[in-house]
Design a protein around this motif. Structure first.
Motif, short mmCIF file in Angstrom:
data_model
loop_
_atom_site.label_atom_id
_atom_site.label_comp_id
_atom_site.label_asym_id
_atom_site.label_seq_id
_atom_site.Cartn_x
_atom_site.Cartn_y
_atom_site.Cartn_z
N VAL A 154 -11.88 38.17 6.59
CA VAL A 154 -13.13 38.37 4.80
C VAL A 154 -14.32 39.93 6.09
O VAL A 154 -14.81 38.97 6.54
N VAL A 155 -14.72 41.01 5.12
CA VAL A 155 -16.02 41.22 5.63
C VAL A 155 -16.55 40.99 4.25
O VAL A 155 -16.73 41.51 3.02
N VAL A 156 -18.40 40.38 4.58
CA VAL A 156 -19.17 39.82 3.71
C VAL A 156 -19.94 40.81 3.69
O VAL A 156 -20.69 40.64 4.87
N ALA A 175 -10.46 31.36 5.79
CA ALA A 175 -10.04 32.99 6.44
C ALA A 175 -11.22 32.72 7.54
O ALA A 175 -12.88 31.72 7.36
N SER A 176 -11.22 33.80 8.40
CA SER A 176 -11.95 34.06 8.95
C SER A 176 -13.19 35.40 8.71
O SER A 176 -12.93 35.97 7.47
N VAL A 177 -14.58 34.82 9.06
CA VAL A 177 -15.75 35.90 8.31
C VAL A 177 -16.30 36.15 8.53
O VAL A 177 -16.87 36.09 9.64
N VAL A 178 -16.99 37.61 8.41
CA VAL A 178 -18.41 38.29 9.07
C VAL A 178 -18.95 38.95 7.76
O VAL A 178 -18.81 39.48 6.98
N ILE A 179 -20.70 38.48 7.90
CA ILE A 179 -20.74 38.28 7.24
C ILE A 179 -21.59 39.70 8.00
O ILE A 179 -23.07 39.53 8.60
#
Length: 660
Positions: A154-156, A175-179
C-alpha cells in the motif's frame, strides 16, 4: 490570501543576535577553537544554537533552546516525553546534523519549516563568525543521494492524520506500507488542529446536566419537515430516543449516534451524502476507542468545541494535534511494516494497462530527481484540502456565501493544503464533489492566521467566553455554526473581534502564576508583549487597553450575565455556565481565515474513489480532507479529526480487503 513566507524569511535572517560563551583557545590560523552560542528569530520566538569548532571544522551543532511548533519546527514528542524521528526529523534535529555531516551551511531547508531552518543556519553562521571563520568557506554545494524505486503493498500519499490512520490500519491487517510525505515530517494540518474529537460517550455525558436551552436544539430539529425518506427515518429514530429519555425523567445530557448523525447532516445544510455522514458518525466511537488502544489519552471531561454544536467533544491531553500524530508515529516505531519517505512530493498517479492505479511518481525534494513508488494493492490519497491555495480557493468560491477570499489568510500550513491530491485524481478521471463548499474559521490569530497562541480555556470550549467587536459589543452567538460566526466577524470593523474571559468558572489558570502557559506552551509575558492577548485587572482596565468605551463593554458584560441567569439572549445562544464578574480579564484578538475545504474527490462508503461515470477507479482510495461529500456546506468543529480517523482507518482496511 496573504503569503507572508518571504517577508518572514527576510525577517528571520535580519534578526540574528550573537553571544559568546566559552573563552576560546587561540590557534595558528586565526580561527579560535571552542564553543559558541547565538540566537536567531524563529517562527515563534528566538532559537538558541550552540556550535563547537576546532581550528578547521565544525565539530558539533546543537539547538539548545527553541519555542517552535512540535512536529514542525522542533521535535515531535510523545506522551512519555520521548523524541520521535520515524516520521521524519524537524529542523532542530536534522539541520544541525547535516551542517556537521557536510561541513556546510548550504544544506536544504526542511520543507514546511523554512523559517525555522533559516533561523538555525543564521545562528550557526554567527557562531562561525565569532570563532574567526569566514562563513563563506562553509557554503559548498551539498550533494544528496536520490531515492530509488520502492515497492510496497500500500502506498499512502500524504502523512497527515488520515494518511497515518490508513497506514496503521493497513499494517494492522498485514500489509507493507510506504507513506509519501512532501514535508520534512508527517503530521499535516492534523498536527496544528485544535486537538478535539466528537463522539457520543455516555460515561462522560452522564456527568453533564442538560439545560432547557440545549433541549430546544433537539426539539427544533425534530420539528423540521423532512426533505426525503432518509431524513424522515433519522428524525423518527431520534424522536424515539428522545421520548424515552424524557419518559425516564433523565436530566443528564442526551446524545446518540442517530442524533449526532442528524445534527451533522442538517448543519451541513442537508447537502452532504447522508450515507457518508452515517459512516462518519456511526464509527466515531469505535475510532475513539481505537486511538485509545493505540495509547492516546483524552481529558476525562466532555466539552463543546468551537462550532461543534453539542457537548460531545473529547480533547487530547497533549497540545494541539501532537497527541494524534505522536500516537500514530509511536505505532510506526514499533512496526516493521511502515516506511515513511519525507521530503518527497507526489506528482502523478501511475496506471497499468488495465487502468488500475499501481503506484505514484514522486520528486525527491533534496536531489530534485524523480523516482517511483509501486503499490501491489493500491494507493490511498490523503493529501489534505486546498485552503492554502488562494488561486484554487477563489476559483471554487462560487456558492455566493463568501466575499472575495483571494487575500484571506489561512489557518492551514501553507505547504500542506495546496490541493495536490485533487489535481492528481483529476488526471485519472476522478469525479469531484462539493468543491464550492468552503469553510472559514474565526479563530485565526491576527498576525499570520494560524490556530495558536490561545489562553488554555479559549482553545477548548465556548461556555465561559463571549465575543465582542472593537466597539465592545457582542454580535453573534458564540456556540453557533462556524460559517454564521465567520460571516458575523467579517462584518465587524477591520474584521477583528475579541474573545473575552474572566477569572470565573472552571479551568481558569491564574495569569500571575509563573507556570501559566498558552494552549501551545507560550508564557503570559510572551503573549502580552507580542500582542496575542490583552489583559486588565479590572474590566475598566481591559476596556482601556483595548481602546474600547468602558460603559459599552460593561453594559455588554452585564447583559450577558443576566442571560446566564435567564438562559436566553438575543442571539439564541444555548450554553450558559458562568457569569463574567471577576478579574483578571483576558481578551484574545482573532480573525476569520480559510480553514477547511469540504469538497474533494468522490468516494463510496468504503473510501474507493469514483470516476466521472460513478464507477470505481480500481486501486485508488482516498480519506480525509482530500475527499468531498462528508461535511456538506458547513463542517462541525471536531468532525475533521473524526473524518481522518474513521475514513483513514477504513481506507487502510478496505485496500487490504479488496486484495484478498
Amino acid at each position: 490570501m496573504k503569503n507572508n513566507l518571504k517577508m518572514l524569511l527576510v525577517f528571520v535572517m535580519s534578526l540574528s543576535v550573537a553571544a559568546c560563551s566559552k573563552t576560546p583557545t587561540q590557534n595558528t590560523q586565526g580561527a579560535k577553537a571552542g564553543t559558541y552560542t547565538a540566537t536567531s528569530q524563529g517562527m515563534n520566538d528566538l532559537i538558541e544554537v550552540s556550535v563547537e569548532v576546532d581550528d578547521k571544522s565544525i565539530i558539533d551543532v546543537k539547538v539548545v533552546k527553541d519555542a517552535e511548533t512540535p512536529g514542525i519546527g522542533s521535535a515531535l514528542i510523545n506522551s512519555k516525553g520521548e523524541e520521535l524521528i520515524k516520521g521524519g526529523k524537524a529542523p532542530t534535529q536534522i539541520i544541525p546534523e547535516e551542517i556537521v555531516k557536510y561541513q556546510s551551511l548550504n544544506v536544504d531547508n526542511v520543507t514546511g519549516a523554512t523559517i525555522t531552518s533559516a533561523a538555525i543556519k543564521s545562528a550557526v553562521k554567527d557562531c562561525l563568525t565569532q570563532a574567526g571563520f569566514n562563513p563563506d568557506d562553509f557554503n559548498k554545494e551539498v550533494e544528496y543521494e536520490n531515492i530509488s524505486e520502492i515497492n510496497a503493498d500500500v502506498v499512502v500519499v500524504g502523512g497527515g492524520g488520515a494518511g497515518l490512520a490508513s497506514a496503521v490500519a493497513a499494517a494492522q491487517n498485514g500489509a507493507s506500507v510506504v507513506i509519501i510525505e512532501k514535508n520534512g515530517s508527517v503530521g499535516g494540518d492534523t498536527l496544528v488542529c485544535g486537538a478535539i474529537y466528537n463522539s457520543p460517550y455516555e460515561s462522560l455525558q452522564s456527568k453533564v446536566e442538560m439545560s432547557d436551552s440545549v433541549k430546544e436544539t433537539i426539539e427544533k430539529a425534530l420539528a423540521e419537515t423532512p426533505i426525503n425518506d432518509a431524513h424522515k427515518a433519522l428524525i423518527t429514530k431520534v424522536k424515539e430516543e428522545w421520548d424515552k429519555y424524557k419518559a425516564d425523567k433523565r436530566t443528564d445530557l442526551f446524545d446518540s449516534t442517530a442524533w449526532y448523525t442528524l445534527q451533522t447532516w442538517i448543519n451541513g445544510d442537508k447537502v452532504a451524502n447522508l450515507d457518508l455522514v452515517k459512516v462518519l458518525c456511526e464509527n466515531s466511537t469505535a475510532g475513539l476507542d481505537w486511538l485509545k488502544e493505540l495509547g492516546m489519552e483524552f481529558n476525562d471531561k466532555i466539552t463543546q468545541g468551537a462550532g461543534s454544536l453539542w457537548q460531545r467533544t473529547h480533547t487530547s491531553t497533549m497540545k494541539m494535534g501532537t497527541g494524534f500524530i505522536s500516537t500514530y508515529v509511536d505505532y510506526i516505531n514499533s512496526s516493521d511494516k511502515i516506511t515513511v519517505i519525507p521530503e518527497a512530493t507526489a506528482k502523478n498517479l501511475i496506471k497499468d494497462d488495465s487502468g488500475k492505479v499501481v503506484g505514484v511518481k514522486c520528486l525527491d525534494n533534496k536531489s530534485n530527481k524523480e523516482f517511483e513508488v509501486k503499490a501491489n494493492m493500491g494507493v490511498v490519497l490523503s493529501t489534505g484540502g486546498f485552503a492554502a491555495n488562494a488561486k484554487m480557493v477563489q476559483s471554487y468560491n462560487t456558492s455566493g456565501k463568501w466575499q472575495d477570499l483571494s487575500k484571506t489568510m489561512t489557518t492551514n500550513r501553507f505547504s500542506s493544503s495546496q490541493g495536490d491530491g485533487i489535481t492528481m485524481a483529476l488526471e485519472v478521471n476522478s469525479s469531484l464533489t462539493d468543491m464550492d463548499m468552503l469553510q472559514l474559521l474565526y479563530l485565526g490569530n491576527i498576525k499570520d492566521g494560524l490556530l495558536n497562541k490561545f489562553p488554555v480555556r479559549n482553545a477548548n470550549g465556548t461556555d465561559q467566553i463571549i465575543f465582542v467587536n472593537k466597539d465592545g459589543k457582542r454580535f453573534v452567538r458564540e456556540d453557533g455554526r462556524r460559517d454564521e460566526i465567520c460571516l458575523g466577524v467579517l462584518a465587524q470593523k477591520d474584521g477583528i473581534f475579541y474573545i473575552i474571559e474572566s477569572a470565573d468558572g472552571a479551568g481558569y489558570k491564574d495569569v500571575k502564576d509563573p507556570s501559566w502557559r498558552s494552549a501551545d506552551g507560550f508564557t503570559f509575558e510572551y503573549m502580552v508583549n507580542n500582542g496575542y492577548i490583552v489583559t486588565g485587572e479590572t474590566l475598566e482596565e481591559l476596556a482601556k487597553n483595548l481602546n474600547v468605551e468602558y460603559g459599552t463593554l460593561k453594559e455588554t458584560v452585564d447583559k450577558f450575565n443576566e442571560s446566564v441567569e435567564s438562559g436566553h439572549d438575543e442571539f439564541n445562544r444555548s450554553l450558559y455556565s458562568t457569569k463574567l464578574e471577576n478579574g483578571p480579564w483576558v481578551a484574545t484578538p482573532r480573525q476569520a481565515c480559510m480553514h477547511h475545504t469540504m469538497g474533494g474527490v468522490t468516494i463510496d462508503t468504503s473510501t474507493r474513489v469514483l470516476d466521472t461515470n460513478g464507477k470505481v477507479i480500481e486501486g485508488l482510495y482516498a480519506a480525509g480532507e482530500v475527499t468531498g461529500g462528508i461535511h456538506g456546506g458547513n463542517r462541525l468543529g471536531g468532525n475533521a479529526v473524526v473524518d481522518t480517523v474513521v475514513f483513514g482507518k477504513l481506507a487502510g482496511e478496505t485496500v487490504v480487503k479488496d486484495n484478498k
